[in-house]
Design a protein around this motif. Structure first.
Motif, PDB file in Angstrom:
ATOM      1  N   GLY A  12       0.838  -1.188   0.000  1.00 31.38           N
ATOM      2  CA  GLY A  12       0.000   0.000   0.000  1.00 31.38           C
ATOM      3  C   GLY A  12       0.870   1.233   0.000  1.00 31.38           C
ATOM      4  N   ARG A  13       0.270   2.375  -0.273  1.00 34.03           N
ATOM      5  CA  ARG A  13       1.020   3.624  -0.389  1.00 34.03           C
ATOM      6  C   ARG A  13       1.516   4.101   0.966  1.00 34.03           C
ATOM      7  NH1 ARG A  13       2.482   5.128  -5.611  1.00 34.03           N
ATOM      8  NH2 ARG A  13       0.943   4.187  -7.021  1.00 34.03           N
ATOM      9  N   GLY A  14       2.591   4.871   0.922  1.00 40.00           N
ATOM     10  CA  GLY A  14       3.134   5.445   2.136  1.00 40.00           C
ATOM     11  C   GLY A  14       4.483   6.064   1.858  1.00 40.00           C
ATOM     12  N   SER A  15       5.097   6.583   2.891  1.00 40.26           N
ATOM     13  CA  SER A  15       6.407   7.214   2.766  1.00 40.26           C
ATOM     14  C   SER A  15       7.430   6.416   3.568  1.00 40.26           C
ATOM     15  CB  SER A  15       6.358   8.661   3.256  1.00 40.26           C
ATOM     16  OG  SER A  15       6.010   8.717   4.629  1.00 40.26           O
ATOM     17  N   VAL A  16       8.711   6.719   3.311  1.00 39.51           N
ATOM     18  CA  VAL A  16       9.784   6.015   4.011  1.00 39.51           C
ATOM     19  C   VAL A  16      11.022   6.904   4.016  1.00 39.51           C
ATOM     20  CG1 VAL A  16      10.520   4.817   1.888  1.00 39.51           C
ATOM     21  CG2 VAL A  16      11.102   3.864   4.133  1.00 39.51           C
ATOM     22  N   PRO A  17      11.719   7.011   5.135  1.00 35.95           N
ATOM     23  CA  PRO A  17      12.954   7.799   5.156  1.00 35.95           C
ATOM     24  C   PRO A  17      14.047   7.150   4.300  1.00 35.95           C
ATOM     25  CG  PRO A  17      12.111   7.468   7.397  1.00 35.95           C
ATOM     26  CD  PRO A  17      11.357   6.539   6.493  1.00 35.95           C
ATOM     27  N   ARG A  18      14.838   7.996   3.662  1.00 39.60           N
ATOM     28  CA  ARG A  18      15.966   7.474   2.873  1.00 39.60           C
ATOM     29  C   ARG A  18      16.913   6.648   3.738  1.00 39.60           C
ATOM     30  NH1 ARG A  18      14.714  12.405   0.383  1.00 39.60           N
ATOM     31  NH2 ARG A  18      14.573  12.273  -1.922  1.00 39.60           N
ATOM     32  N   ASP A  19      17.066   7.039   5.003  1.00 36.43           N
ATOM     33  CA  ASP A  19      17.906   6.258   5.917  1.00 36.43           C
ATOM     34  C   ASP A  19      17.458   4.797   5.954  1.00 36.43           C
ATOM     35  OD1 ASP A  19      19.339   8.526   6.615  1.00 36.43           O
ATOM     36  OD2 ASP A  19      18.372   8.755   8.584  1.00 36.43           O
ATOM     37  N   ASP A  20      16.159   4.580   6.026  1.00 38.24           N
ATOM     38  CA  ASP A  20      15.646   3.222   6.131  1.00 38.24           C
ATOM     39  C   ASP A  20      15.730   2.487   4.800  1.00 38.24           C
ATOM     40  OD1 ASP A  20      15.120   3.355   8.850  1.00 38.24           O
ATOM     41  OD2 ASP A  20      13.087   4.112   8.567  1.00 38.24           O
ATOM     42  N   VAL A  21      15.598   3.195   3.682  1.00 41.40           N
ATOM     43  CA  VAL A  21      15.789   2.556   2.376  1.00 41.40           C
ATOM     44  C   VAL A  21      17.215   2.018   2.282  1.00 41.40           C
ATOM     45  CG1 VAL A  21      15.779   2.868  -0.121  1.00 41.40           C
ATOM     46  CG2 VAL A  21      14.068   4.034   1.274  1.00 41.40           C
ATOM     47  N   ALA A  22      18.181   2.837   2.671  1.00 39.04           N
ATOM     48  CA  ALA A  22      19.580   2.410   2.626  1.00 39.04           C
ATOM     49  C   ALA A  22      19.813   1.206   3.525  1.00 39.04           C
ATOM     50  CB  ALA A  22      20.486   3.563   3.033  1.00 39.04           C
ATOM     51  N   ALA A  23      19.247   1.237   4.719  1.00 34.74           N
ATOM     52  CA  ALA A  23      19.437   0.123   5.652  1.00 34.74           C
ATOM     53  C   ALA A  23      18.819  -1.160   5.111  1.00 34.74           C
ATOM     54  CB  ALA A  23      18.839   0.474   7.010  1.00 34.74           C
ATOM     55  N   VAL A  24      17.675  -1.061   4.453  1.00 35.78           N
ATOM     56  CA  VAL A  24      17.056  -2.241   3.850  1.00 35.78           C
ATOM     57  C   VAL A  24      17.929  -2.785   2.723  1.00 35.78           C
ATOM     58  CG1 VAL A  24      15.098  -3.029   2.454  1.00 35.78           C
ATOM     59  CG2 VAL A  24      14.695  -1.675   4.524  1.00 35.78           C
ATOM     60  N   LEU A  25      18.479  -1.908   1.900  1.00 39.56           N
ATOM     61  CA  LEU A  25      19.350  -2.364   0.824  1.00 39.56           C
ATOM     62  C   LEU A  25      20.543  -3.149   1.367  1.00 39.56           C
ATOM     63  CD1 LEU A  25      19.305   0.805  -1.436  1.00 39.56           C
ATOM     64  CD2 LEU A  25      18.505  -1.467  -2.114  1.00 39.56           C
ATOM     65  N   VAL A  26      21.164  -2.637   2.407  1.00 38.18           N
ATOM     66  CA  VAL A  26      22.308  -3.340   2.994  1.00 38.18           C
ATOM     67  C   VAL A  26      21.874  -4.690   3.553  1.00 38.18           C
ATOM     68  CG1 VAL A  26      24.026  -3.256   4.835  1.00 38.18           C
ATOM     69  CG2 VAL A  26      23.594  -1.230   3.438  1.00 38.18           C
ATOM     70  N   GLU A  27      20.720  -4.741   4.182  1.00 40.82           N
ATOM     71  CA  GLU A  27      20.215  -6.011   4.701  1.00 40.82           C
ATOM     72  C   GLU A  27      19.924  -6.992   3.568  1.00 40.82           C
ATOM     73  OE1 GLU A  27      19.441  -8.256   8.125  1.00 40.82           O
ATOM     74  OE2 GLU A  27      20.046  -6.142   8.083  1.00 40.82           O
ATOM     75  N   LEU A  28      19.393  -6.495   2.448  1.00 41.63           N
ATOM     76  CA  LEU A  28      19.091  -7.361   1.313  1.00 41.63           C
ATOM     77  C   LEU A  28      20.342  -7.963   0.692  1.00 41.63           C
ATOM     78  CD1 LEU A  28      16.301  -5.260  -0.463  1.00 41.63           C
ATOM     79  CD2 LEU A  28      15.993  -7.464   0.697  1.00 41.63           C
ATOM     80  N   LEU A  29      21.457  -7.245   0.768  1.00 42.25           N
ATOM     81  CA  LEU A  29      22.699  -7.793   0.227  1.00 42.25           C
ATOM     82  C   LEU A  29      23.054  -9.125   0.858  1.00 42.25           C
ATOM     83  CD1 LEU A  29      24.843  -4.532   0.066  1.00 42.25           C
ATOM     84  CD2 LEU A  29      24.108  -5.906  -1.898  1.00 42.25           C
ATOM     85  N   ASP A  30      22.676  -9.307   2.108  1.00 42.00           N
ATOM     86  CA  ASP A  30      22.981 -10.530   2.853  1.00 42.00           C
ATOM     87  C   ASP A  30      21.790 -11.483   2.894  1.00 42.00           C
ATOM     88  OD1 ASP A  30      25.513  -9.490   3.466  1.00 42.00           O
ATOM     89  OD2 ASP A  30      24.741  -8.474   5.240  1.00 42.00           O
ATOM     90  N   ALA A  31      20.843 -11.306   1.987  1.00 45.11           N
ATOM     91  CA  ALA A  31      19.608 -12.101   2.024  1.00 45.11           C
ATOM     92  C   ALA A  31      19.363 -12.755   0.672  1.00 45.11           C
ATOM     93  CB  ALA A  31      18.427 -11.211   2.420  1.00 45.11           C
ATOM     94  N   PRO A  32      20.106 -13.821   0.346  1.00 45.12           N
ATOM     95  CA  PRO A  32      19.931 -14.460  -0.961  1.00 45.12           C
ATOM     96  C   PRO A  32      18.534 -15.019  -1.184  1.00 45.12           C
ATOM     97  CG  PRO A  32      21.329 -15.803   0.480  1.00 45.12           C
ATOM     98  CD  PRO A  32      21.174 -14.472   1.146  1.00 45.12           C
TER      99      PRO A  32
END
Length: 217
Positions: free
Chosen positions: A173-193
């Motif tokens: 669903g729609r919403g907003s997200v801080p860029r800080d949290d987008v970056a943190a999710v990306l780093v977490e995804l790197l370790d999530a095959p």
């Protein structure tokens, strides 16, 4: 890990670079403007000057050799015209995917956009062009069986401090997200095959980021 980030001077990219440097990884930021190199060094990343709008895939592949993952975080920006949305948001993403295949690199993350759709009918022409370009890039990358891709589609981006808590799912669903949290999710995804082959939406939420990524199946 050695992570190559296209659009290395972008707001999300520099946050990713800092997080990677803080945990001891080697971030490489691809930039078009050499004047931005010191900003990347300040973020703990190695700058590499490489114009994705003017460099063939075989040359881009050279920058990817030996990397553990690539992140496409480039964008033409809100003030750009329709043509640059095609050459950056669409064509540069596809070029980086081509280069990754040539370099034998499998893990490939994309920062896309909520609502990305190659056939978008969004009323405002500039944003429609952006959503269409992002959607076409996503479609092209999803067709690559040789890449372990994950496409991240954040909602409206803010500069609010990150909370470390998000909603992350194929549909949020729609919403907003801080860029800080987008970056943190990306780093977490790197370790999530296990997230390879997923297209994920991201907005602010109540689940801590590691748990949100771990829950994806």
């Amino acid at each position: 890990m050695r992570i190559v980030i296209a659009g290395g001077h972008g707001q999300i990219a520099r946050r990713v670079e800092r997080l990677l440097a803080d945990r001891g990884d080697h971030a490489v930021g691809l930039i078009r403007n050499p004047d931005q190199a010191d900003d990347l060094r300040d973020a703990g990343a190695q700058p590499v000057v490489l114009d994705l709008e003017a460099t063939p895939a075989e040359s881009v592949a050279t920058a990817l050799v030996g990397a553990d993952a690539a992140v496409f975080a480039a964008g033409a920006g809100p003030g750009s015209g329709v043509d640059r949305k095609q050459t950056v948001d669409r064509d540069a993403a596809v070029l980086l995917a081509d280069a990754a295949e040539r370099a034998g690199l499998r893990r490939f993350l994309v920062v896309s956009s909520m609502g990305a759709d190659a056939q978008s009918t969004y009323e405002e022409p500039g944003f429609q062009a952006y959503l269409r370009a992002k959607g076409a890039a996503d479609d092209a990358i999803r067709s690559r069986a040789s890449l372990d891709w994950t496409i991240l589609r954040p909602g409206s981006l803010t500069d609010d401090p990150g909370t470390g808590r998000v909603s992350l799912a194929p549909s949020t669903g729609r919403g907003s997200v801080p860029r800080d949290d987008v970056a943190a999710v990306l780093v977490e995804l790197l370790d999530a095959p296990h997230t390879a082959g997923m297209t994920l939406e991201l907005i602010g939420g109540s689940t801590e980021i590691p748990a949100a990524v771990a829950a994806l199946r």
